[in-house]
Design a protein around this motif. Structure first.
Motif, PDB file in Angstrom:
ATOM      1  N   LEU A 194      18.293   6.466  18.377  1.00  0.00           N
ATOM      2  CA  LEU A 194      17.050   7.070  17.890  1.00  0.00           C
ATOM      3  C   LEU A 194      16.570   6.240  16.690  1.00  0.00           C
ATOM      4  N   LYS A 195      15.692   5.297  16.963  1.00  0.00           N
ATOM      5  CA  LYS A 195      15.287   4.342  15.935  1.00  0.00           C
ATOM      6  C   LYS A 195      14.093   4.864  15.130  1.00  0.00           C
ATOM      7  N   PRO A 196      14.212   4.883  13.806  1.00  0.00           N
ATOM      8  CA  PRO A 196      13.083   5.329  12.983  1.00  0.00           C
ATOM      9  C   PRO A 196      12.067   4.215  12.770  1.00  0.00           C
ATOM     10  N   ARG A 197      10.907   4.609  12.299  1.00  0.00           N
ATOM     11  CA  ARG A 197       9.906   3.642  11.861  1.00  0.00           C
ATOM     12  C   ARG A 197       9.836   3.713  10.339  1.00  0.00           C
ATOM     13  N   PRO A 198      10.294   2.668   9.623  1.00  0.00           N
ATOM     14  CA  PRO A 198      10.251   2.705   8.159  1.00  0.00           C
ATOM     15  C   PRO A 198       8.817   2.654   7.638  1.00  0.00           C
ATOM     16  N   LEU A 199       8.515   3.491   6.651  1.00  0.00           N
ATOM     17  CA  LEU A 199       7.221   3.487   5.987  1.00  0.00           C
ATOM     18  C   LEU A 199       7.419   3.008   4.557  1.00  0.00           C
ATOM     19  N   ARG A 200       6.511   2.228   4.071  1.00  0.00           N
ATOM     20  CA  ARG A 200       6.656   1.705   2.712  1.00  0.00           C
ATOM     21  C   ARG A 200       6.583   2.837   1.694  1.00  0.00           C
ATOM     22  N   ALA A 201       7.211   2.595   0.557  1.00  0.00           N
ATOM     23  CA  ALA A 201       7.254   3.600  -0.504  1.00  0.00           C
ATOM     24  C   ALA A 201       5.845   3.973  -0.950  1.00  0.00           C
ATOM     25  N   GLY A 202       5.588   5.262  -1.092  1.00  0.00           N
ATOM     26  CA  GLY A 202       4.304   5.736  -1.578  1.00  0.00           C
ATOM     27  C   GLY A 202       3.241   5.889  -0.511  1.00  0.00           C
ATOM     28  N   ARG A 203       3.554   5.509   0.725  1.00  0.00           N
ATOM     29  CA  ARG A 203       2.537   5.574   1.774  1.00  0.00           C
ATOM     30  C   ARG A 203       2.248   7.024   2.167  1.00  0.00           C
ATOM     31  N   THR A 204       0.985   7.326   2.397  1.00  0.00           N
ATOM     32  CA  THR A 204       0.581   8.652   2.864  1.00  0.00           C
ATOM     33  C   THR A 204       1.071   8.867   4.291  1.00  0.00           C
ATOM     34  N   LEU A 205       1.623  10.046   4.565  1.00  0.00           N
ATOM     35  CA  LEU A 205       2.052  10.381   5.919  1.00  0.00           C
ATOM     36  C   LEU A 205       0.841  10.804   6.730  1.00  0.00           C
ATOM     37  N   VAL A 206       0.631  10.159   7.847  1.00  0.00           N
ATOM     38  CA  VAL A 206      -0.478  10.501   8.737  1.00  0.00           C
ATOM     39  C   VAL A 206       0.103  11.182   9.966  1.00  0.00           C
ATOM     40  N   ILE A 207      -0.222  12.450  10.138  1.00  0.00           N
ATOM     41  CA  ILE A 207       0.349  13.259  11.221  1.00  0.00           C
ATOM     42  C   ILE A 207      -0.650  13.329  12.374  1.00  0.00           C
ATOM     43  N   PRO A 208      -0.360  12.707  13.517  1.00  0.00           N
ATOM     44  CA  PRO A 208      -1.296  12.744  14.649  1.00  0.00           C
ATOM     45  C   PRO A 208      -1.507  14.166  15.159  1.00  0.00           C
ATOM     46  N   PRO A 209      -2.622  14.396  15.851  1.00  0.00           N
ATOM     47  CA  PRO A 209      -2.895  15.750  16.374  1.00  0.00           C
ATOM     48  C   PRO A 209      -1.898  16.158  17.444  1.00  0.00           C
TER      49      PRO A 209
END
Length: 593
Positions: free
Chosen positions: A559-574
């Motif tokens: 189960l591979k995650p997708r790393p997000l850079r520090a401080g990035r806003t989380l965008v939650i798809p519909p």
């Protein structure tokens, strides 16, 4: 405006000098379950424009922080557990529980309880016989019976030669024959279910061995529900058959916990006579006495009464039971199904009113339990998205996951210790694994939950950047956020990390800005979406854009995650479900087990 801008950008707590308008903005405050949405009129899915305070760029919907000092709830390590229905004896699937593929799938959800119970619990008779060929029946022509039965016997002989965990590799033709048998039996089982008239069912010693082998090989602890409808003329429980089963299990040194009956408040509709709560309490006391006579089970756990939906008459039943046997059981249990599977539609799974029906039930059960045995553990057993066996391409689809994940979050936040999912493998469409032994969307959702979510529940602070709703508008809680300490069993993350899981029922994407203790931390995203052209009806899912499937019969995918850079806003798809691990928070609540 400078004060507001400074607060929004820093994520720091608001000082007492905040203007009243900003204090009103922060009104959602501390919540065990954070829910939030844009106001909308019934049938109007257009989002209202969001007022942007000076200095805030973009369309950030939520500022989110988590209380990292101490957990608000601590649930069982086995919180997400599984159920198998006795119907697997009828349709033949019990003989295939030794399949390497099924064991691999079940092992992925360990540690957990495996509850063997359902509607047919109270029609189950134990026979201490070993030869399955003489006691087995089933539909089909002679060639079917001969080949099928002979293959089962040969498989049993091969299993007997194995030591320790017994694993079988069933030929494809054998599985094809079993699917034919199960398809025919499915019609019989459905007829029984809809007529509420069930035939007696025999569990042989051989079958019990197979059931226990499956649980033991998978790292699951078996809970066996005994038949409570064997009654004496005075309506007391006849324990003779149960005693035979207990003695056999003890002779094999099986580590089993026990229950008595299933939905006892409905016995009148099953057999024409009722068993009240106080009588069932006496029956449980009798069962506890039997267990204490058998050394192996003198300290085994006992759970019950597994009542149905807590309506007025069911609450009265529970009160009668608790008066007599509240101190006898180790946890109080009930069950819940959200909707009738015969009439369900995909839009039903998106209704917030439906998601919230469980809250009222929890309060009712907790009130009774805390009156008679304060602090007693409460379990939700036999939970499913739909009743009546579910519906194809609906209760086994991606859409059903919204109810399932919200159930997990809501129960954990309310301190329910264990939730038992009906069913791991079943004749209907509420299961986690289909009859080709392929994992369905709720399985992958459960696997992610097990891998990422620990037993410590954290409180969430939420502030929304939206104007107050206009008169006559309704806020629907279509964005649901829960937080836990990350699972200690996941060695990819150091202790002190936090996992958020989020349900977005909006038909538009939503944005979340992490603040306070979560600010400027690296985040790993696990976004679960439907895979293929069927959309919400899909029986396949993708994780961060990659379809999920077993590597082989003995291997689950990474189960591979997708790393997000520090401080990035989380965008939650519909219309999605997602998990976010906030790394290296060093949360005090999460450093120690």
């Amino acid at each position: 405006s400078e004060l507001i801008r400074g607060f929004l950008l820093s994520g720091m707590p608001c000082p007492s000098s905040c203007p009243p308008g900003l204090l009103a903005l922060m009104a959602p405050g501390l919540a065990l379950m954070a829910t939030f949405s844009l106001p909308s009129q019934a049938g109007d899915r257009r989002a209202l424009p969001v007022e942007k305070p000076p200095g805030v760029k973009g369309r950030t919907l939520i500022l989110l922080d988590v209380n990292t000092k101490s957990p608000v709830r601590i649930i069982s390590e086995n919180f997400l557990s599984l159920q198998l229905d006795p119907s697997i004896i009828h349709d033949g699937w019990l003989d295939f529980l030794s399949s390497r593929r099924l064991v691999t799938l079940a092992r992925g959800l360990a540690p957990a309880f495996l509850r063997f119970a359902g509607k047919r619990t109270d029609f189950l008779q134990f026979h201490n016989v070993k030869n399955p060929a003489k006691s087995r029946g089933g539909p089909g022509p002679d060639y079917y019976l001969k080949n099928y039965e002979d293959d089962i016997v040969r498989s049993d002989i091969a299993l007997d030669k194995q030591k320790g965990c017994k694993i079988a590799q069933h030929p494809d033709i054998m599985l094809e024959l079993q699917r034919e048998k199960a398809a025919q039996m499915h019609l019989v089982l459905l007829k029984e279910q809809f007529s509420n008239t069930y035939s007696n069912l025999t569990l042989t010693a051989r079958s019990l061995d197979k059931l226990y082998n499956f649980a033991d090989c998978s790292g699951l602890h078996l809970i066996f529900a005994l038949n409570a409808l064997r009654r004496n003329p005075n309506n007391s429980w006849n324990s003779s058959n149960a005693l035979s089963l207990l003695k056999y299990s003890a002779s094999k040194k099986y580590n089993i916990s026990w229950e008595l009956g299933n939905e006892p408040n409905n016995y009148r509709t099953l057999i024409g006579r009722s068993v009240n709560g106080s009588q069932l309490g006496k029956d449980y006391t009798q069962l506890r006495s039997l267990m204490q006579l058998i050394r192996t089970y003198s300290r085994a756990h006992l759970y019950g009464p597994n009542i149905g939906r807590p309506r007025k008459n069911v609450i009265a039943f529970l009160e009668g039971f608790m008066k007599v046997a509240g101190g006898t059981v180790d946890a109080v249990t009930w069950q819940h199904y959200y909707i009738d599977g015969r009439v369900a539609k995909v839009t039903d799974f998106l209704k917030t009113r439906l998601l919230d029906t469980l809250s009222d039930q929890i309060r009712k059960i907790q009130k009774v339990v805390n009156t008679y045995t304060p602090g007693k553990k409460i379990w939700l057993e036999g939970v499913g998205t739909t009743s009546a066996g579910g519906m194809n391409n609906l209760s086994d689809s991606y859409a059903a996951g919204f109810l399932w994940l919200n159930t997990l979050g809501l129960l954990a936040s309310q301190g329910i210790d264990v939730v038992v999912r009906h069913s791991f493998l079943d004749h209907g469409h509420n299961h986690l694994v289909d009859q080709n032994f392929n994992p369905l969307p709720d399985y992958w959702l459960s696997l992610l939950y097990k891998r990422l979510i620990g037993p410590k529940v954290l409180a969430i602070h939420v502030a929304g950047l939206q104007r107050k709703p206009r008169p006559g508008r309704v806020i629907r809680d279509k964005l649901r956020i829960y937080a836990h300490c990350t699972s200690y069993h996941n060695h990819n993350y150091v202790r002190g990390s936090i996992t958020l899981y989020i349900i977005n029922l909006h038909r538009s994407r939503k944005k979340i800005k992490l603040a306070g203790t979560l600010r400027d931390k690296i985040v790993h995203q696990y976004l679960l979406q439907p895979y293929g052209k069927d959309g919400l009806h899909s029986k396949s899912v993708q994780l961060n854009g990659q379809p999920l499937a077993m590597v082989d019969d003995g291997t689950l995918p990474e189960l591979k995650p997708r790393p997000l850079r520090a401080g990035r806003t989380l965008v939650i798809p519909p219309l999605t479900m997602s998990f976010y691990v906030v790394k290296n928070v060093n949360a005090l609540a999460c450093r120690y087990r």
